[in-house]
Design a protein around this motif. Structure first.
Motif, PDB file in Angstrom:
ATOM      1  N   UNK A   9       0.829  -1.205   0.000  1.00 57.15           N
ATOM      2  CA  UNK A   9       0.000   0.000   0.000  1.00 57.15           C
ATOM      3  C   UNK A   9       0.866   1.259   0.000  1.00 57.15           C
ATOM      4  N   UNK A  10       1.929   1.263   0.792  1.00 53.36           N
ATOM      5  CA  UNK A  10       2.854   2.397   0.804  1.00 53.36           C
ATOM      6  C   UNK A  10       3.535   2.568  -0.558  1.00 53.36           C
ATOM      7  N   UNK A  11       3.891   1.457  -1.192  1.00 54.16           N
ATOM      8  CA  UNK A  11       4.482   1.511  -2.523  1.00 54.16           C
ATOM      9  C   UNK A  11       3.513   2.062  -3.550  1.00 54.16           C
ATOM     10  N   UNK A  12       2.251   1.673  -3.459  1.00 53.48           N
ATOM     11  CA  UNK A  12       1.220   2.181  -4.364  1.00 53.48           C
ATOM     12  C   UNK A  12       1.060   3.691  -4.208  1.00 53.48           C
ATOM     13  N   UNK A  13       0.964   4.144  -2.986  1.00 52.45           N
ATOM     14  CA  UNK A  13       0.831   5.580  -2.721  1.00 52.45           C
ATOM     15  C   UNK A  13       2.093   6.323  -3.169  1.00 52.45           C
ATOM     16  N   UNK A  19       4.671   9.876  -9.688  1.00 54.14           N
ATOM     17  CA  UNK A  19       4.087  10.235 -10.976  1.00 54.14           C
ATOM     18  C   UNK A  19       3.588  11.672 -10.963  1.00 54.14           C
ATOM     19  N   UNK A  20       2.908  12.072  -9.897  1.00 58.05           N
ATOM     20  CA  UNK A  20       2.390  13.437  -9.798  1.00 58.05           C
ATOM     21  C   UNK A  20       3.522  14.464  -9.812  1.00 58.05           C
ATOM     22  N   UNK A  21       4.585  14.191  -9.076  1.00 53.40           N
ATOM     23  CA  UNK A  21       5.737  15.110  -9.053  1.00 53.40           C
ATOM     24  C   UNK A  21       6.360  15.203 -10.442  1.00 53.40           C
ATOM     25  N   UNK A  22       6.492  14.076 -11.127  1.00 54.51           N
ATOM     26  CA  UNK A  22       7.033  14.071 -12.488  1.00 54.51           C
ATOM     27  C   UNK A  22       6.181  14.883 -13.445  1.00 54.51           C
ATOM     28  N   UNK A  23       4.859  14.732 -13.340  1.00 52.59           N
ATOM     29  CA  UNK A  23       3.960  15.489 -14.213  1.00 52.59           C
ATOM     30  C   UNK A  23       4.008  16.989 -13.931  1.00 52.59           C
ATOM     31  N   UNK A  24       4.141  17.339 -12.671  1.00 54.09           N
ATOM     32  CA  UNK A  24       4.214  18.763 -12.302  1.00 54.09           C
ATOM     33  C   UNK A  24       5.519  19.377 -12.785  1.00 54.09           C
ATOM     34  N   UNK A  25       6.626  18.665 -12.586  1.00 50.65           N
ATOM     35  CA  UNK A  25       7.925  19.241 -12.916  1.00 50.65           C
ATOM     36  C   UNK A  25       8.239  19.227 -14.407  1.00 50.65           C
ATOM     37  N   UNK A  26       7.614  18.326 -15.173  1.00 50.76           N
ATOM     38  CA  UNK A  26       7.898  18.281 -16.608  1.00 50.76           C
ATOM     39  C   UNK A  26       7.364  19.538 -17.300  1.00 50.76           C
ATOM     40  N   UNK A  27       6.316  20.110 -16.774  1.00 51.12           N
ATOM     41  CA  UNK A  27       5.734  21.298 -17.380  1.00 51.12           C
ATOM     42  C   UNK A  27       6.308  22.608 -16.864  1.00 51.12           C
ATOM     43  N   UNK A  28       7.254  22.527 -15.950  1.00 52.93           N
ATOM     44  CA  UNK A  28       7.834  23.718 -15.346  1.00 52.93           C
ATOM     45  C   UNK A  28       8.957  24.266 -16.234  1.00 52.93           C
ATOM     46  N   UNK A  29       8.884  25.533 -16.584  1.00 53.28           N
ATOM     47  CA  UNK A  29       9.906  26.154 -17.423  1.00 53.28           C
ATOM     48  C   UNK A  29      11.058  26.746 -16.620  1.00 53.28           C
ATOM     49  N   UNK A  30      10.920  26.787 -15.312  1.00 50.23           N
ATOM     50  CA  UNK A  30      11.952  27.363 -14.456  1.00 50.23           C
ATOM     51  C   UNK A  30      13.091  26.361 -14.267  1.00 50.23           C
ATOM     52  N   UNK A  31      14.319  26.803 -14.519  1.00 48.81           N
ATOM     53  CA  UNK A  31      15.498  25.964 -14.312  1.00 48.81           C
ATOM     54  C   UNK A  31      16.149  26.417 -13.016  1.00 48.81           C
ATOM     55  N   UNK A  78       6.367   1.521  -9.964  1.00 49.35           N
ATOM     56  CA  UNK A  78       6.233   1.201  -8.542  1.00 49.35           C
ATOM     57  C   UNK A  78       4.776   0.986  -8.163  1.00 49.35           C
ATOM     58  N   UNK A  79       3.888   1.854  -8.654  1.00 47.02           N
ATOM     59  CA  UNK A  79       2.471   1.750  -8.320  1.00 47.02           C
ATOM     60  C   UNK A  79       1.864   0.458  -8.866  1.00 47.02           C
ATOM     61  N   UNK A  80       2.186   0.108 -10.100  1.00 46.32           N
ATOM     62  CA  UNK A  80       1.634  -1.111 -10.704  1.00 46.32           C
ATOM     63  C   UNK A  80       2.157  -2.352  -9.983  1.00 46.32           C
ATOM     64  N   UNK A  81       3.446  -2.368  -9.721  1.00 46.84           N
ATOM     65  CA  UNK A  81       4.032  -3.514  -9.018  1.00 46.84           C
ATOM     66  C   UNK A  81       3.443  -3.654  -7.623  1.00 46.84           C
ATOM     67  N   UNK A  82       3.353  -2.554  -6.903  1.00 45.59           N
ATOM     68  CA  UNK A  82       2.794  -2.592  -5.549  1.00 45.59           C
ATOM     69  C   UNK A  82       1.315  -2.951  -5.573  1.00 45.59           C
ATOM     70  N   UNK A  83       0.582  -2.415  -6.536  1.00 44.90           N
ATOM     71  CA  UNK A  83      -0.836  -2.762  -6.671  1.00 44.90           C
ATOM     72  C   UNK A  83      -1.018  -4.240  -6.968  1.00 44.90           C
ATOM     73  N   UNK A  84      -0.149  -4.791  -7.816  1.00 40.40           N
ATOM     74  CA  UNK A  84      -0.205  -6.226  -8.098  1.00 40.40           C
ATOM     75  C   UNK A  84       0.077  -7.052  -6.862  1.00 40.40           C
TER      76      UNK A  84
END
Length: 97
Positions: A9-13, A19-31, A78-84
């Motif tokens: 459950x901790x791995x799933x979370x 994933x959320x952090x990756x999605x947020x930071x990929x759209x950030x133009x600030x270096x 990580x989420x898929x493996x932990x969910x499995x």
């Protein structure tokens, strides 16, 4: 002792958060270099106990993008493996009852 289901459950979370952090930071133009915002002519110098790293603005921007992409791949993995594991553990527990 913590059960395997708790770790799953901790791995799933954790995977969802990565994933959320990756999605947020990929759209950030600030270096950034540490806490400082970089401009196109800046150089980022990072020091650790055993080494130092020097990157131009473009190199730092590319490194930030690679990190974001890694989070976007590693998080769901990580989420898929932990969910499995969680599903397998639940199914196994149901069969033994």
């Amino acid at each position: 002792m913590i059960e395997a289901r708790t770790y799953a459950l901790l791995g799933l979370i954790g995977g969802i958060v990565l994933l959320a952090v990756g999605l947020i930071t990929i759209g950030c133009d600030t270096v950034r270099c540490g806490d400082h915002v970089m401009s196109p002519h800046d150089v980022c110098r990072a020091f650790s106990e055993y080494s130092s790293t020097e990157r131009t603005y473009e190199e730092q921007k590319a490194a930030d993008r690679r990190l974001s992409l890694s989070l976007m791949i590693g998080g769901p993995t990580l989420a898929i493996t932990s969910g499995g594991c969680l599903a397998w553990s639940s199914r196994r527990r149901a069969k033994s009852s």
